[in-house]
Scaffold this active site. Structure first.
Site, PDB file in Angstrom:
ATOM      1  N   LYS A 212      32.804  40.671  41.183  1.00 36.20           N
ATOM      2  CA  LYS A 212      33.512  41.914  40.852  1.00 36.20           C
ATOM      3  C   LYS A 212      34.891  41.946  41.514  1.00 36.20           C
ATOM      4  O   LYS A 212      35.904  42.293  40.889  1.00 36.20           O
ATOM      5  CB  LYS A 212      32.658  43.111  41.287  1.00 36.20           C
ATOM      6  CG  LYS A 212      33.381  44.436  41.301  1.00 36.20           C
ATOM      7  CD  LYS A 212      33.814  44.861  39.902  1.00 36.20           C
ATOM      8  CE  LYS A 212      34.965  45.821  39.968  1.00 36.20           C
ATOM      9  NZ  LYS A 212      34.818  47.020  39.249  1.00 36.20           N
ATOM     10  N   CYS A 266      40.929  50.756  41.749  1.00 39.09           N
ATOM     11  CA  CYS A 266      40.220  49.471  41.783  1.00 39.09           C
ATOM     12  C   CYS A 266      41.152  48.325  42.160  1.00 39.09           C
ATOM     13  O   CYS A 266      41.039  47.747  43.227  1.00 39.09           O
ATOM     14  CB  CYS A 266      39.614  49.181  40.421  1.00 39.09           C
ATOM     15  SG  CYS A 266      38.727  50.571  39.736  1.00 39.09           S
TER      16      CYS A 266
HETATM   17  N1  SAJ Z   1      49.113  46.700  35.021  1.00 36.44           N
HETATM   18  C1  SAJ Z   1      50.344  46.044  35.020  1.00 36.44           C
HETATM   19  N2  SAJ Z   1      50.497  44.941  34.230  1.00 36.44           N
HETATM   20  C2  SAJ Z   1      49.484  44.471  33.443  1.00 36.44           C
HETATM   21  C3  SAJ Z   1      48.233  45.145  33.444  1.00 36.44           C
HETATM   22  C4  SAJ Z   1      48.071  46.259  34.257  1.00 36.44           C
HETATM   23  O1  SAJ Z   1      51.294  46.420  35.725  1.00 36.44           O
HETATM   24  O2  SAJ Z   1      49.694  43.467  32.743  1.00 36.44           O
HETATM   25  C5  SAJ Z   1      48.917  47.864  35.914  1.00 36.44           C
HETATM   26  C6  SAJ Z   1      48.561  49.162  35.197  1.00 36.44           C
HETATM   27  O3  SAJ Z   1      49.719  49.847  34.789  1.00 36.44           O
HETATM   28  C7  SAJ Z   1      47.790  49.895  36.289  1.00 36.44           C
HETATM   29  C8  SAJ Z   1      47.087  48.775  37.049  1.00 36.44           C
HETATM   30  O4  SAJ Z   1      47.769  47.585  36.701  1.00 36.44           O
HETATM   31  O5  SAJ Z   1      48.677  50.535  37.192  1.00 36.44           O
HETATM   32  C9  SAJ Z   1      45.615  48.614  36.777  1.00 36.44           C
HETATM   33  O6  SAJ Z   1      45.319  48.833  35.411  1.00 36.44           O
HETATM   34  P1  SAJ Z   1      44.278  47.951  34.575  1.00 36.44           P
HETATM   35  O7  SAJ Z   1      44.240  48.496  33.203  1.00 36.44           O
HETATM   36  O8  SAJ Z   1      44.597  46.513  34.712  1.00 36.44           O
HETATM   37  O9  SAJ Z   1      42.903  48.128  35.329  1.00 36.44           O
HETATM   38  P2  SAJ Z   1      42.022  49.389  35.839  1.00 36.44           P
HETATM   39  O10 SAJ Z   1      42.293  49.580  37.295  1.00 36.44           O
HETATM   40  O11 SAJ Z   1      42.155  50.575  34.968  1.00 36.44           O
HETATM   41  O12 SAJ Z   1      40.529  48.800  35.632  1.00 36.44           O
HETATM   42  C10 SAJ Z   1      40.173  47.576  36.286  1.00 36.44           C
HETATM   43  C11 SAJ Z   1      39.514  46.656  35.257  1.00 36.44           C
HETATM   44  N3  SAJ Z   1      39.409  45.308  35.795  1.00 36.44           N
HETATM   45  C12 SAJ Z   1      39.826  44.217  35.091  1.00 36.44           C
HETATM   46  O13 SAJ Z   1      40.334  44.284  33.993  1.00 36.44           O
HETATM   47  C13 SAJ Z   1      39.608  42.902  35.732  1.00 36.44           C
HETATM   48  C14 SAJ Z   1      38.137  47.200  34.879  1.00 36.44           C
HETATM   49  O14 SAJ Z   1      37.458  46.286  34.024  1.00 36.44           O
HETATM   50  C15 SAJ Z   1      37.306  47.455  36.141  1.00 36.44           C
HETATM   51  O15 SAJ Z   1      36.022  47.975  35.832  1.00 36.44           O
HETATM   52  C16 SAJ Z   1      38.060  48.478  36.979  1.00 36.44           C
HETATM   53  O16 SAJ Z   1      39.312  47.889  37.368  1.00 36.44           O
HETATM   54  C17 SAJ Z   1      37.204  48.816  38.189  1.00 36.44           C
HETATM   55  O17 SAJ Z   1      36.582  49.900  38.197  1.00 36.44           O
HETATM   56  O18 SAJ Z   1      37.101  48.003  39.098  1.00 36.44           O
END
Ligand code: SAJ
Length: 442
Positions: A212, A266
């Site tokens: 995870k 997360c």
């Molecule tokens: N972000 C970027 N660039 C990207 C992708 C995301 O700057 O290319 C930023 C987003 O704007 C945001 C942050 O990253 O601020 C996180 O967003 P996210 O959509 O990547 O992830 P979370 O935090 O909403 O959800 C993640 C997910 N993990 C993965 O995709 C590996 C989700 O599957 C998990 O269940 C969740 O964390 C968790 O609860 O741990």
């Protein structure tokens, strides 16, 4: 409704923690026939739940919860009670010193000890540092007097759902179950099979914890790489978005998207769990965190250099920021990099921030001081503004009336941190369009 090879036996499940993970999981089990008691320390959450209402926003969750409560299979309670299975889905935040705060897991585990009976299972869903099940959870559960792994089955089954798609991903995503022994893994697998359509993989508890964390670290480090690329391209006078688009044509390359930083409860948190455990070894992981954490400052400096070019003798320059949640199309502001950006403008003193986010209805403690800058509509936020920053690319910001915005702004500058708007169209209207990661628009 159920897979043919699984015999459905109705179970009573007590779910501790009714947040973004616990509540959807509770509603899912309940609408698939199990009896669910949802436990939370927040009385508001319980009161709302028992009226079939929810206090968080997630697409279709309100409908599912209402159906679950109306069916009689889901109810809220402030205390755990005897059940067949216990699921712990409480937050695991970090402290100011970037250490895992496991107090909620500890309290949740202690609260269920008096309810535990022979034949029960306990599942930890909260994202946790490696070794949590063995070194924290099991010693607490041993106080029940039950033989762990025989009379009481224990496993870690990390939630992996993406906010905004939780109900789809709860069902469709593959799931990992790490039991303290094979019997625990198998029993927990059978329970989740009730609604999980994705493959279920079994492993040991510590490996499940590590999986995870590594999933989120993989994303964090990749986003850091994209952010470093954005900074480099600004230095080299080229466009990072173009570089990413073309590099990603390679069959084995998938560069992520740069942005104003990484937020949420997360990805911005979990890497620290590993850094805390192995500070001398988790070097890349730590560096990724530091790069992503530096992005609000980078955006602030870029905004400041745009604002400093405006010749205006007196008064504070107004900066309008669109979006304050941690990512697009959610109302969640936890660890939002935009809150950090607003704080930087406030600390500088010579700027007047204004924020517009139609999705965010309330701000948590972190964003408390942003409240006074929030506007009800985009035009009042942009009125007299010298710079419009797109912080979060909510879908609704794809339909902005730029012609009208141009008329109300004092100086027509736009800084797009998400590559979401069309620079050529905006330039035609009369805006100076600046793009994060684009050295040609500096
Ligand atoms: N972000 C970027 N660039 C990207 C992708 C995301 O700057 O290319 C930023 C987003 O704007 C945001 C942050 O990253 O601020 C996180 O967003 P996210 O959509 O990547 O992830 P979370 O935090 O909403 O959800 C993640 C997910 N993990 C993965 O995709 C590996 C989700 O599957 C998990 O269940 C969740 O964390 C968790 O609860 O741990």
């Amino acid at each position: 409704m159920f897979k043919k090879d699984v015999v459905f036996i109705k179970k009573k499940i007590c779910i501790i923690g009714l947040g973004y993970t616990g509540l959807p999981t509770a509603a899912m089990f309940a609408t698939h026939g199990h009896e669910i008691v949802g436990v939370d320390i927040n009385e508001n959450v319980i009161d709302s739940l028992n009226r079939g209402k929810i206090t968080i926003y997630e697409p279709y969750l309100d409908i599912l919860v209402q159906a679950a409560v109306t069916s009689g299979n889901l109810r809220g309670s402030s205390h755990p009670e005897e059940a067949d299975a216990f699921i712990i889905a409480v937050p695991t935040p970090i402290t100011g010193e970037k250490k895992a705060d496991m107090s909620h897991v500890k309290n949740a585990a202690e609260s269920i000890v008096p309810c535990l009976r022979k034949g029960n299972m306990v599942i930890l869903e909260s994202t946790s540092p490696p070794g949590t099940v063995s070194n924290l959870l099991v010693p607490i559960l041993e106080k029940s007097g039950l033989k762990i792994g025989e009379e009481l089955l224990v496993a870690h089954s990390p939630e992996r759902v993406l906010p905004g798609r939780i109900l789809i991903e709860l069902v469709e995503n593959p799931r990992i179950i790490g039991g303290i022994n094979q019997e625990s893994s198998e029993a927990v697998k059978n329970l989740y099979r009730t609604f999980v359509k994705g493959d279920i993989y079994l492993t040991d508890a510590t490996s499940a914890e590590m999986c995870k964390l590594m999933e989120n670290i993989y994303r964090d480090v990749n986003i850091a790489l994209a952010n470093e690329l954005a900074i480099l391209c600004e230095t080299f006078g080229i466009n990072a978005w173009e570089v990413i688009r073309l590099s990603n044509k390679h069959p084995r390359v998938n560069i992520h998207q740069p942005g104003p930083g990484v937020g949420g409860h997360c990805i911005a948190v979990d890497p620290w769990f590993i850094v805390e455990k192995a500070p001398d070894r988790a070097l890349l992981i730590k560096q990724g965190r530091l790069i992503n954490d530096s992005m609000p400052m980078h955006v602030f400096r870029r905004a400041k250099s745009i604002l400093e070019r405006i010749q205006e003798p007196c008064g504070k320059k107004k900066v309008t920021i669109l979006g304050i949640s941690y990512k697009p199309n959610v109302d969640d502001t936890r660890e939002s990099p935009i809150i950090k950006l607003v704080n930087l403008f406030e600390e500088e003193g010579c700027f007047e921030p204004a924020i517009y986010d139609p999705l965010v209805k309330s701000l948590n403690q972190e964003g408390h001081n942003c409240k006074k800058y929030m506007h009800e509509d985009i035009f009042s936020a942009a009125d007299g503004s010298h710079l419009l920053i797109l912080g979060v690319n909510h879908d609704v910001f794809g339909k902005v009336d730029f012609e009208s915005l141009y008329k109300v702004m004092a100086s027509p500058n736009i800084l797009d941190t998400r590559n979401s708007w069309d620079g050529k169209t905006l330039s035609r209207i009369g805006f100076n369009y600046y793009l994060l990661g684009d050295g040609r628009s500096s």
